[in-house]
Design a protein around this motif. Structure first.
Motif, PDB file in Angstrom:
ATOM      1  N   PRO A  83     104.895-120.480 -22.178  1.00 28.67           N
ATOM      2  CA  PRO A  83     104.725-119.900 -23.621  1.00 28.67           C
ATOM      3  C   PRO A  83     105.809-120.684 -24.596  1.00 28.67           C
ATOM      4  N   VAL A  84     105.694-120.600 -25.828  1.00 33.67           N
ATOM      5  CA  VAL A  84     106.287-121.334 -26.858  1.00 33.67           C
ATOM      6  C   VAL A  84     107.848-120.515 -26.830  1.00 33.67           C
ATOM      7  N   ARG A  85     108.027-119.590 -26.470  1.00 36.64           N
ATOM      8  CA  ARG A  85     109.382-119.230 -26.475  1.00 36.64           C
ATOM      9  C   ARG A  85     110.417-119.591 -25.573  1.00 36.64           C
ATOM     10  N   TYR A  86     109.823-120.370 -24.624  1.00 32.65           N
ATOM     11  CA  TYR A  86     110.608-121.173 -23.626  1.00 32.65           C
ATOM     12  C   TYR A  86     110.999-122.454 -24.078  1.00 32.65           C
ATOM     13  N   ALA A  87     110.598-122.798 -25.566  1.00 29.20           N
ATOM     14  CA  ALA A  87     110.808-123.970 -25.823  1.00 29.20           C
ATOM     15  C   ALA A  87     112.310-124.391 -25.991  1.00 29.20           C
ATOM     16  N   VAL A  88     113.021-123.606 -26.524  1.00 29.36           N
ATOM     17  CA  VAL A  88     114.409-123.538 -26.962  1.00 29.36           C
ATOM     18  C   VAL A  88     115.328-123.843 -25.806  1.00 29.36           C
TER      19      VAL A  88
END
Length: 124
Positions: free
Chosen positions: A60-65
């Protein structure tokens, strides 16, 4: 779109794993510390970045950071560690200086040369 993303992620993960494997083989097979350092720094960094890219495409995008931070720290620390390891290998006499095409570090260090015949490469 999902099939395309999965395909790109799979290719990135496989290529990253292949580069990491090649880096490990290079570290084991190359003759001197500078060659080993080159294999470890270049191929391993590219492999880790490809694995991170493949992972980023699947989570998911929240793990991008956190994945971006890992990539930035990898890119920031590898050159520094490479410089320190290379200079240490040079100063301790582990580098085959005759094989070097251009030895700019000899002029910078001046008289500070390691004696490979002494235990631990002690200074003269």
């Amino acid at each position: 779109m999902t099939v395309l993303r999965d395909t790109v992620a799979a290719c990135a993960l496989l290529a990253g794993a292949a580069f990491c494997l090649l880096a490990a083989i290079g570290v084991l097979r190359f003759p001197d510390p500078l060659c080993r350092l080159h294999a470890a720094a270049k191929a391993q960094t590219l492999g880790v970045l490809l694995v991170l890219l493949g992972t980023a495409l699947q989570v998911p995008v929240r793990y991008a950071v956190p994945l971006t931070l890992v990539a930035v720290f990898q890119l920031a620390t590898v050159p520094v560690v490479g410089q320190v390891v290379g200079r240490t290998a040079y100063r301790t006499g582990q580098v085959h200086r005759r094989a070097l095409v251009l030895d700019e570090l000899a002029d910078r260090l001046g008289g500070e040369r390691a004696d490979p015949g002494r235990p631990g490469g002690e200074r003269k």
